[in-house]
Motif scaffolding. Structure first.
Motif, PDB file in Angstrom:
ATOM      1  N   MET A   1       0.699  -1.197   0.003  1.00 46.77           N
ATOM      2  CA  MET A   1       0.073  -0.079  -0.052  1.00 46.77           C
ATOM      3  C   MET A   1       0.860   1.311  -0.054  1.00 46.77           C
ATOM      4  O   MET A   1       1.780   1.372   0.690  1.00 46.77           O
ATOM      5  N   SER A   2       0.703   2.250  -0.936  1.00 38.42           N
ATOM      6  CA  SER A   2       1.564   3.288  -1.231  1.00 38.42           C
ATOM      7  C   SER A   2       1.384   4.285   0.021  1.00 38.42           C
ATOM      8  O   SER A   2       0.069   4.548   0.532  1.00 38.42           O
ATOM      9  N   GLU A   3       2.142   5.258   0.239  1.00 35.24           N
ATOM     10  CA  GLU A   3       1.833   6.378   1.240  1.00 35.24           C
ATOM     11  C   GLU A   3       1.359   7.486   0.730  1.00 35.24           C
ATOM     12  O   GLU A   3       1.935   8.102  -0.289  1.00 35.24           O
ATOM     13  N   LEU A   4       0.324   8.008   1.296  1.00 36.11           N
ATOM     14  CA  LEU A   4      -0.463   9.099   0.740  1.00 36.11           C
ATOM     15  C   LEU A   4      -0.095  10.345   1.634  1.00 36.11           C
ATOM     16  O   LEU A   4       0.284  11.549   1.030  1.00 36.11           O
ATOM     17  N   VAL A   5       0.155  10.348   2.986  1.00 34.12           N
ATOM     18  CA  VAL A   5       0.591  11.209   3.972  1.00 34.12           C
ATOM     19  C   VAL A   5       1.930  11.053   4.715  1.00 34.12           C
ATOM     20  O   VAL A   5       1.824   9.941   5.070  1.00 34.12           O
ATOM     21  N   ARG A   6       2.749  11.706   4.822  1.00 36.41           N
ATOM     22  CA  ARG A   6       3.631  11.787   5.712  1.00 36.41           C
ATOM     23  C   ARG A   6       4.103  13.066   6.496  1.00 36.41           C
ATOM     24  O   ARG A   6       3.839  14.167   5.859  1.00 36.41           O
ATOM     25  N   VAL A   7       4.114  13.062   7.693  1.00 38.79           N
ATOM     26  CA  VAL A   7       4.359  14.010   8.785  1.00 38.79           C
ATOM     27  C   VAL A   7       5.758  13.777   9.511  1.00 38.79           C
ATOM     28  O   VAL A   7       5.862  12.793   9.844  1.00 38.79           O
ATOM     29  N   GLU A   8       6.400  14.879   9.111  1.00 37.87           N
ATOM     30  CA  GLU A   8       7.948  14.664   9.769  1.00 37.87           C
ATOM     31  C   GLU A   8       8.226  15.994  10.739  1.00 37.87           C
ATOM     32  O   GLU A   8       8.088  16.962  10.571  1.00 37.87           O
ATOM     33  N   ARG A   9       8.340  15.731  11.894  1.00 40.14           N
ATOM     34  CA  ARG A   9       8.817  16.252  13.137  1.00 40.14           C
ATOM     35  C   ARG A   9       8.109  17.717  13.225  1.00 40.14           C
ATOM     36  O   ARG A   9       8.572  18.871  13.231  1.00 40.14           O
ATOM     37  N   LEU A  10       6.782  17.525  13.304  1.00 41.75           N
ATOM     38  CA  LEU A  10       6.194  18.688  13.439  1.00 41.75           C
ATOM     39  C   LEU A  10       5.939  19.262  14.825  1.00 41.75           C
ATOM     40  O   LEU A  10       5.672  18.433  15.785  1.00 41.75           O
ATOM     41  N   LYS A  11       6.100  20.517  14.883  1.00 38.01           N
ATOM     42  CA  LYS A  11       6.138  21.371  16.159  1.00 38.01           C
ATOM     43  C   LYS A  11       5.192  22.454  16.004  1.00 38.01           C
ATOM     44  O   LYS A  11       5.121  23.349  15.019  1.00 38.01           O
ATOM     45  N   LYS A  12       4.470  22.802  17.427  1.00 39.42           N
ATOM     46  CA  LYS A  12       3.677  23.891  17.191  1.00 39.42           C
ATOM     47  C   LYS A  12       3.462  24.671  18.702  1.00 39.42           C
ATOM     48  O   LYS A  12       3.222  23.811  19.497  1.00 39.42           O
ATOM     49  N   SER A  13       3.633  25.666  18.940  1.00 43.72           N
ATOM     50  CA  SER A  13       3.472  26.539  20.061  1.00 43.72           C
ATOM     51  C   SER A  13       2.543  27.623  19.954  1.00 43.72           C
ATOM     52  O   SER A  13       2.743  28.152  18.750  1.00 43.72           O
ATOM     53  N   ASP A  22       7.328  17.462  18.072  1.00 46.68           N
ATOM     54  CA  ASP A  22       8.148  16.451  17.254  1.00 46.68           C
ATOM     55  C   ASP A  22       7.523  15.430  16.810  1.00 46.68           C
ATOM     56  O   ASP A  22       7.878  14.274  16.911  1.00 46.68           O
ATOM     57  N   VAL A  23       6.373  15.668  16.207  1.00 49.70           N
ATOM     58  CA  VAL A  23       5.127  14.442  15.833  1.00 49.70           C
ATOM     59  C   VAL A  23       5.586  13.976  14.335  1.00 49.70           C
ATOM     60  O   VAL A  23       5.746  14.800  13.523  1.00 49.70           O
ATOM     61  N   SER A  24       5.605  12.702  14.231  1.00 47.07           N
ATOM     62  CA  SER A  24       5.846  12.160  12.892  1.00 47.07           C
ATOM     63  C   SER A  24       5.027  10.908  12.838  1.00 47.07           C
ATOM     64  O   SER A  24       4.980  10.093  13.821  1.00 47.07           O
ATOM     65  N   PHE A  25       4.568  10.671  11.512  1.00 45.21           N
ATOM     66  CA  PHE A  25       3.713   9.503  11.220  1.00 45.21           C
ATOM     67  C   PHE A  25       3.517   9.346   9.952  1.00 45.21           C
ATOM     68  O   PHE A  25       3.760  10.449   9.231  1.00 45.21           O
ATOM     69  N   ALA A  26       3.054   8.287   9.286  1.00 49.46           N
ATOM     70  CA  ALA A  26       2.470   8.080   7.936  1.00 49.46           C
ATOM     71  C   ALA A  26       1.285   7.584   7.854  1.00 49.46           C
ATOM     72  O   ALA A  26       0.739   6.893   8.699  1.00 49.46           O
ATOM     73  N   VAL A  27       0.771   7.656   6.507  1.00 48.28           N
ATOM     74  CA  VAL A  27      -0.653   7.456   6.351  1.00 48.28           C
ATOM     75  C   VAL A  27      -0.790   6.716   5.217  1.00 48.28           C
ATOM     76  O   VAL A  27      -0.704   7.432   3.987  1.00 48.28           O
ATOM     77  N   PRO A  28      -0.949   5.374   4.954  1.00 49.93           N
ATOM     78  CA  PRO A  28      -1.009   4.739   3.781  1.00 49.93           C
ATOM     79  C   PRO A  28      -2.345   5.086   3.009  1.00 49.93           C
ATOM     80  O   PRO A  28      -3.317   5.418   3.439  1.00 49.93           O
ATOM     81  N   GLU A  29      -2.319   5.044   1.785  1.00 50.96           N
ATOM     82  CA  GLU A  29      -3.324   5.191   0.840  1.00 50.96           C
ATOM     83  C   GLU A  29      -4.615   4.342   1.127  1.00 50.96           C
ATOM     84  O   GLU A  29      -4.432   3.017   1.215  1.00 50.96           O
ATOM     85  N   GLY A  30      -5.492   4.787   1.196  1.00 55.10           N
ATOM     86  CA  GLY A  30      -6.713   3.785   1.516  1.00 55.10           C
ATOM     87  C   GLY A  30      -7.037   3.338   2.911  1.00 55.10           C
ATOM     88  O   GLY A  30      -7.693   2.432   3.225  1.00 55.10           O
ATOM     89  N   TRP A 204     -11.746   5.256   1.249  1.00 57.44           N
ATOM     90  CA  TRP A 204     -11.277   6.667   1.222  1.00 57.44           C
ATOM     91  C   TRP A 204     -10.275   6.627   2.202  1.00 57.44           C
ATOM     92  O   TRP A 204     -10.126   5.954   3.355  1.00 57.44           O
ATOM     93  N   THR A 205      -9.217   7.568   2.073  1.00 55.87           N
ATOM     94  CA  THR A 205      -8.053   7.754   3.002  1.00 55.87           C
ATOM     95  C   THR A 205      -8.671   8.728   3.970  1.00 55.87           C
ATOM     96  O   THR A 205      -8.809   9.821   3.726  1.00 55.87           O
ATOM     97  N   MET A 206      -8.640   8.262   5.321  1.00 56.53           N
ATOM     98  CA  MET A 206      -9.350   9.272   6.438  1.00 56.53           C
ATOM     99  C   MET A 206      -8.263   9.511   7.782  1.00 56.53           C
ATOM    100  O   MET A 206      -7.568   8.415   7.993  1.00 56.53           O
ATOM    101  N   VAL A 207      -8.106  10.378   8.124  1.00 55.24           N
ATOM    102  CA  VAL A 207      -7.643  10.787   9.556  1.00 55.24           C
ATOM    103  C   VAL A 207      -8.796  11.282  10.447  1.00 55.24           C
ATOM    104  O   VAL A 207      -9.331  12.325   9.936  1.00 55.24           O
ATOM    105  N   ILE A 208      -9.063  10.619  11.421  1.00 59.23           N
ATOM    106  CA  ILE A 208     -10.221  10.783  12.362  1.00 59.23           C
ATOM    107  C   ILE A 208      -9.682  11.159  13.771  1.00 59.23           C
ATOM    108  O   ILE A 208      -9.007  10.222  14.497  1.00 59.23           O
ATOM    109  N   VAL A 209     -10.018  12.216  14.132  1.00 58.51           N
ATOM    110  CA  VAL A 209     -10.158  12.536  15.720  1.00 58.51           C
ATOM    111  C   VAL A 209     -11.139  12.443  16.389  1.00 58.51           C
ATOM    112  O   VAL A 209     -12.340  12.965  15.885  1.00 58.51           O
ATOM    113  N   THR A 210     -11.115  11.602  17.409  1.00 61.81           N
ATOM    114  CA  THR A 210     -12.526  10.972  17.842  1.00 61.81           C
ATOM    115  C   THR A 210     -12.516  10.627  19.396  1.00 61.81           C
ATOM    116  O   THR A 210     -11.084  10.231  19.775  1.00 61.81           O
TER     117      THR A 210
END
Length: 260
Positions: A1-13, A22-30, A204-210
């Motif tokens: 399964m190919s990667e649709l989303v990649r997050v690398e070392r995200l920082k926010k204040s 320093d948030v990192s993760f990947a989301v495969p397509e589908g 569908w590729t989904m990211v869900i906060v719940t």
């Protein structure tokens, strides 16, 4: 399964308060990714960073062929981005559709008018073509017969399903859900979760906060548990929900799942 989303070392204040560290993760397509965590843990900020509604201080987000290195994004006076940076963020935004907590429908427009607003205004699709596609989307979420009703004529669950149809109308590669059932009465939650479950089945590729942990266990391919802006635990639902290893994850799940 190919990667649709990649997050690398995200920082926010926000001021002196660090929201993401320093948030990192990947989301495969589908696939379906569920983000769990206590209130104030950074979940919504992370989700909004995936489509540029929130601008992190550092880190990279890639969705399909759109990539933003937020270290290079610097709002100028009045918080506005210079045009080249705005265009880069806009390319990221265009990859996804967003379903908000409170659906955010235009109250003076009917369900179908809410759904076709994006395709007509943003994508310049002819109105009749957009309407035809919009009716199909309303049918997908079980609301074809309510196309010409205004939001005040719909229940909260129906309004949220219109919000889902509106997000899908732009034909996004990624669909983001920000606690889509949190503003609903308990008896209306199931109808919205059924629609999301159907979308997962369709690929569908989904990211869900719940906070719907049992639903997450059923529909997710991967689960991130976030606390204090840090990914505390990351794995399959069986790993994170059924057999959490971290004490913070265990405590959160115990509190949210224990009977009242």
């Amino acid at each position: 399964m190919s990667e649709l989303v990649r997050v690398e070392r995200l920082k926010k204040s926000f001021g002196e308060h660090t929201v993401l560290q320093d948030v990192s993760f990947a989301v495969p397509e589908g696939s379906v990714t569920v983000i769990l965590g206590p209130s104030g843990s950074g979940k919504t900020t992370l989700l909004r960073s995936l489509n540029g509604l929130e601008l992190p201080d550092a880190g990279t987000v890639r969705v399909s062929d759109a990539t933003v290195d937020f270290a290079d994004v610097h709002p100028g006076r009045r918080g506005r981005l210079p045009r080249p940076q705005r265009q880069t963020v806009d390319r990221l935004t265009a990859q996804s559709g967003m379903v908000f907590q409170a659906h955010n429908l235009f109250p003076h427009r009917t369900a179908i008018e809410n759904v076709i607003e994006g395709p007509v205004v943003v994508q310049r699709i002819p109105r009749e073509e957009a309407r035809s596609q919009g009716v199909e989307l309303l049918a997908k979420v079980g609301l074809a017969e309510h196309a010409d009703k205004f939001p005040y004529q719909l229940s909260g669950g129906q309004q949220q399903r219109v919000g889902i149809a509106r997000a899908l109308a732009l034909k996004p590669k990624l669909v983001l859900f920000d606690e889509p059932t949190s503003a609903l009465d308990p008896e209306l939650v199931g109808e919205v979760l059924r629609v999301i479950r159907d979308l997962a089945t369709e690929g569908w590729t989904m990211v869900i906060v719940t906070h719907e942990v049992k639903f997450a266990a059923q529909v997710a391919d991967q689960v991130l548990f976030i606390d204090g802006g840090v990914v505390v635990e990351h794995g399959t639902p069986g790993e994170v929900i059924s057999h959490p290893q971290n004490a913070r994850t265990q405590d959160f799940l115990r509190r949210i799942l224990e009977p009242i």
